[in-house]
Motif scaffolding. Sequence first.
Motif, PDB file in Angstrom:
ATOM      1  N   LYS A 200       0.910  -1.251   0.022  1.00 50.81           N
ATOM      2  CA  LYS A 200       0.005  -0.122   0.125  1.00 50.81           C
ATOM      3  C   LYS A 200       0.881   1.193  -0.210  1.00 50.81           C
ATOM      4  CE  LYS A 200      -3.460   0.059   2.994  1.00 50.81           C
ATOM      5  NZ  LYS A 200      -4.372   0.290   4.144  1.00 50.81           N
ATOM      6  N   LEU A 201       0.561   2.250  -0.868  1.00 48.92           N
ATOM      7  CA  LEU A 201       0.981   3.541  -0.690  1.00 48.92           C
ATOM      8  C   LEU A 201       0.335   4.060   0.409  1.00 48.92           C
ATOM      9  CD1 LEU A 201       3.006   5.713  -1.568  1.00 48.92           C
ATOM     10  CD2 LEU A 201       1.190   6.364  -3.329  1.00 48.92           C
ATOM     11  N   TYR A 202       0.958   4.613   1.628  1.00 54.81           N
ATOM     12  CA  TYR A 202       0.457   5.525   2.578  1.00 54.81           C
ATOM     13  C   TYR A 202       1.340   6.375   2.969  1.00 54.81           C
ATOM     14  CZ  TYR A 202      -1.439   6.199   7.283  1.00 54.81           C
ATOM     15  OH  TYR A 202      -1.815   6.917   8.475  1.00 54.81           O
ATOM     16  N   GLN A 203       0.450   7.751   2.656  1.00 54.20           N
ATOM     17  CA  GLN A 203       1.029   9.043   2.923  1.00 54.20           C
ATOM     18  C   GLN A 203       2.388   9.223   2.629  1.00 54.20           C
ATOM     19  OE1 GLN A 203      -0.425  11.464   4.391  1.00 54.20           O
ATOM     20  NE2 GLN A 203      -2.361  10.320   4.759  1.00 54.20           N
ATOM     21  N   ARG A 204       2.660   8.754   1.030  1.00 54.63           N
ATOM     22  CA  ARG A 204       3.828   9.091   0.248  1.00 54.63           C
ATOM     23  C   ARG A 204       4.708   7.772   0.495  1.00 54.63           C
ATOM     24  NH1 ARG A 204       6.380  14.719   0.241  1.00 54.63           N
ATOM     25  NH2 ARG A 204       7.903  13.477  -0.802  1.00 54.63           N
ATOM     26  N   THR A 205       4.566   6.881   1.373  1.00 54.10           N
ATOM     27  CA  THR A 205       5.427   6.072   1.841  1.00 54.10           C
ATOM     28  C   THR A 205       5.079   4.573   1.298  1.00 54.10           C
ATOM     29  OG1 THR A 205       6.121   7.181   3.779  1.00 54.10           O
ATOM     30  CG2 THR A 205       6.756   4.939   3.818  1.00 54.10           C
ATOM     31  N   CYS A 206       5.866   3.873   0.637  1.00 53.81           N
ATOM     32  CA  CYS A 206       5.718   2.512   0.314  1.00 53.81           C
ATOM     33  C   CYS A 206       5.985   1.523   1.506  1.00 53.81           C
ATOM     34  CB  CYS A 206       6.643   2.042  -0.798  1.00 53.81           C
ATOM     35  SG  CYS A 206       6.463   0.322  -1.278  1.00 53.81           S
ATOM     36  N   GLN A 207       4.670   0.897   1.732  1.00 45.92           N
ATOM     37  CA  GLN A 207       4.629   0.153   2.981  1.00 45.92           C
ATOM     38  C   GLN A 207       5.404  -1.311   2.719  1.00 45.92           C
ATOM     39  OE1 GLN A 207       3.090   1.060   6.094  1.00 45.92           O
ATOM     40  NE2 GLN A 207       3.484   2.880   4.664  1.00 45.92           N
ATOM     41  N   GLU A 233       9.491   2.961  -7.120  1.00 40.67           N
ATOM     42  CA  GLU A 233      10.780   3.212  -7.875  1.00 40.67           C
ATOM     43  C   GLU A 233      11.905   2.679  -6.798  1.00 40.67           C
ATOM     44  OE1 GLU A 233      11.622   4.058 -10.839  1.00 40.67           O
ATOM     45  OE2 GLU A 233       9.233   4.274 -11.351  1.00 40.67           O
ATOM     46  N   ASN A 234      11.738   2.508  -5.634  1.00 39.47           N
ATOM     47  CA  ASN A 234      12.577   1.933  -4.660  1.00 39.47           C
ATOM     48  C   ASN A 234      12.870   0.772  -4.674  1.00 39.47           C
ATOM     49  OD1 ASN A 234      13.244   4.744  -3.596  1.00 39.47           O
ATOM     50  ND2 ASN A 234      11.470   4.886  -2.723  1.00 39.47           N
ATOM     51  N   CYS A 235      11.620  -0.233  -4.480  1.00 41.52           N
ATOM     52  CA  CYS A 235      11.812  -1.557  -4.334  1.00 41.52           C
ATOM     53  C   CYS A 235      11.145  -2.471  -5.670  1.00 41.52           C
ATOM     54  CB  CYS A 235      11.126  -2.143  -3.189  1.00 41.52           C
ATOM     55  SG  CYS A 235       9.150  -1.795  -3.001  1.00 41.52           S
ATOM     56  N   GLY A 236      10.483  -1.708  -6.423  1.00 35.88           N
ATOM     57  CA  GLY A 236       9.829  -2.405  -7.768  1.00 35.88           C
ATOM     58  C   GLY A 236       8.368  -3.104  -7.522  1.00 35.88           C
ATOM     59  N   ARG A 237       8.150  -3.071  -6.000  1.00 36.81           N
ATOM     60  CA  ARG A 237       6.860  -3.756  -5.554  1.00 36.81           C
ATOM     61  C   ARG A 237       5.609  -2.797  -6.372  1.00 36.81           C
ATOM     62  NH1 ARG A 237       9.791  -4.217  -0.859  1.00 36.81           N
ATOM     63  NH2 ARG A 237      10.218  -6.520  -0.206  1.00 36.81           N
ATOM     64  N   ILE A 238       4.509  -3.782  -6.636  1.00 42.23           N
ATOM     65  CA  ILE A 238       3.176  -2.993  -7.055  1.00 42.23           C
ATOM     66  C   ILE A 238       2.732  -2.041  -5.994  1.00 42.23           C
ATOM     67  CG2 ILE A 238       0.825  -3.449  -7.792  1.00 42.23           C
ATOM     68  CD1 ILE A 238       1.634  -6.180  -8.678  1.00 42.23           C
ATOM     69  N   LEU A 239       2.614  -0.980  -6.330  1.00 47.80           N
ATOM     70  CA  LEU A 239       2.206   0.184  -5.360  1.00 47.80           C
ATOM     71  C   LEU A 239       0.707   0.379  -5.560  1.00 47.80           C
ATOM     72  CD1 LEU A 239       4.021   1.754  -3.319  1.00 47.80           C
ATOM     73  CD2 LEU A 239       4.061   3.316  -5.160  1.00 47.80           C
ATOM     74  N   VAL A 240      -0.067  -0.179  -4.237  1.00 49.52           N
ATOM     75  CA  VAL A 240      -1.532  -0.134  -4.443  1.00 49.52           C
ATOM     76  C   VAL A 240      -1.881   1.282  -3.733  1.00 49.52           C
ATOM     77  CG1 VAL A 240      -3.733  -0.936  -3.899  1.00 49.52           C
ATOM     78  CG2 VAL A 240      -1.551  -2.316  -4.222  1.00 49.52           C
ATOM     79  N   ARG A 241      -2.650   2.206  -4.700  1.00 50.54           N
ATOM     80  CA  ARG A 241      -3.177   3.624  -4.052  1.00 50.54           C
ATOM     81  C   ARG A 241      -4.423   3.078  -3.594  1.00 50.54           C
ATOM     82  NH1 ARG A 241      -2.667   5.839 -10.145  1.00 50.54           N
ATOM     83  NH2 ARG A 241      -2.776   3.470 -10.440  1.00 50.54           N
ATOM     84  N   THR A 242      -4.632   3.825  -2.272  1.00 52.24           N
ATOM     85  CA  THR A 242      -5.936   3.934  -1.617  1.00 52.24           C
ATOM     86  C   THR A 242      -6.344   5.343  -0.975  1.00 52.24           C
ATOM     87  OG1 THR A 242      -5.118   3.554   0.579  1.00 52.24           O
ATOM     88  CG2 THR A 242      -5.285   1.517  -0.787  1.00 52.24           C
ATOM     89  N   SER A 243      -7.225   5.566  -0.300  1.00 52.16           N
ATOM     90  CA  SER A 243      -7.704   6.581   0.214  1.00 52.16           C
ATOM     91  C   SER A 243      -6.680   7.336   1.166  1.00 52.16           C
ATOM     92  CB  SER A 243      -9.233   6.567   0.995  1.00 52.16           C
ATOM     93  OG  SER A 243      -9.218   5.696   2.036  1.00 52.16           O
ATOM     94  N   ASP A 244      -5.735   6.190   1.663  1.00 51.70           N
ATOM     95  CA  ASP A 244      -4.766   6.935   2.555  1.00 51.70           C
ATOM     96  C   ASP A 244      -3.397   7.008   2.100  1.00 51.70           C
ATOM     97  OD1 ASP A 244      -6.701   6.249   4.851  1.00 51.70           O
ATOM     98  OD2 ASP A 244      -5.920   4.094   4.681  1.00 51.70           O
ATOM     99  N   SER A 245      -3.385   7.326   0.733  1.00 52.17           N
ATOM    100  CA  SER A 245      -1.993   7.275   0.077  1.00 52.17           C
ATOM    101  C   SER A 245      -1.846   8.929   0.045  1.00 52.17           C
ATOM    102  CB  SER A 245      -2.167   6.927  -1.307  1.00 52.17           C
ATOM    103  OG  SER A 245      -2.616   5.501  -1.491  1.00 52.17           O
ATOM    104  N   GLY A 246      -2.605   9.740   0.444  1.00 52.15           N
ATOM    105  CA  GLY A 246      -2.185  11.099   0.423  1.00 52.15           C
ATOM    106  C   GLY A 246      -2.208  11.686  -1.018  1.00 52.15           C
ATOM    107  N   LEU A 247      -2.759  10.937  -2.051  1.00 53.62           N
ATOM    108  CA  LEU A 247      -2.831  11.676  -3.478  1.00 53.62           C
ATOM    109  C   LEU A 247      -3.609  12.920  -3.553  1.00 53.62           C
ATOM    110  CD1 LEU A 247      -2.723   8.359  -5.055  1.00 53.62           C
ATOM    111  CD2 LEU A 247      -0.834   9.926  -5.007  1.00 53.62           C
TER     112      LEU A 247
END
Length: 247
Positions: A200-207, A233-247
Amino acid sequence: MNAAPADQIRLLDVQALDVRLQQLAHKRRSLPEHAEIESLTKDLTQLRDLLVAAQTEESDCAREQTKAEQDVDQVRQRAVRDQQRLDSGAVTSPKDLENLQKEIVSLAKRQGDLEDVVLEVMERRESAQERVAELTERVGSVQSKIDDATARRDAAFEEIDAETATVTKEREVVAASVPADLLKLYDKLSRQQGGIGAAKLYQRTCQGCRQELSITDFNAVRAAAPDQVVRCENCGRILVRTSDSGL
């Protein structure tokens, strides 16, 4: 690659179930009973070796005692025969009488020495028997502890395996609802990234890697279409965007 946002979010459900399966596998491998059984088994092996040595010593002493008792019996029988000859009066020659008397005295001393040997061997055999009894009891005690630890381990296995089977079935159901190409990518990344293929992408941070995205990378994710599958871009994992992602 494109996938509906809902499908991407379901990846997080698959990931959570995979993490749980990893935790269960680790728990199964790390049960304290494993180390307990290993340690007790080493103790048991050493005790059994000592027991075999003690049993061998006792057996050797038994044979030695039998031989020494036979030697005493032979000397005693010879002394009885010599005494009977002496008492019968069949020996009349003074020299022969003197020799016979000397032999009887010598045999008596020899018998005494051999009887001392028998006593010494009997003492060693008794000590070996006590050692065998002690070690037999200790072997039984350690084996009992191993049996107890094994029963506890097996009970824990049963519980863990039951939960693993339940989670595995749930994982199969959830994974079946994820598009095949997306699931294939996830599985590939999961194998490469220590079991974590989507995060999960949480507040600009890849979990997944716990790294905060740079402003440039974060803006690129923000600009991506909702159905675009984005990667960290750091680890290559799939980054899942949610309402907590801060987008």
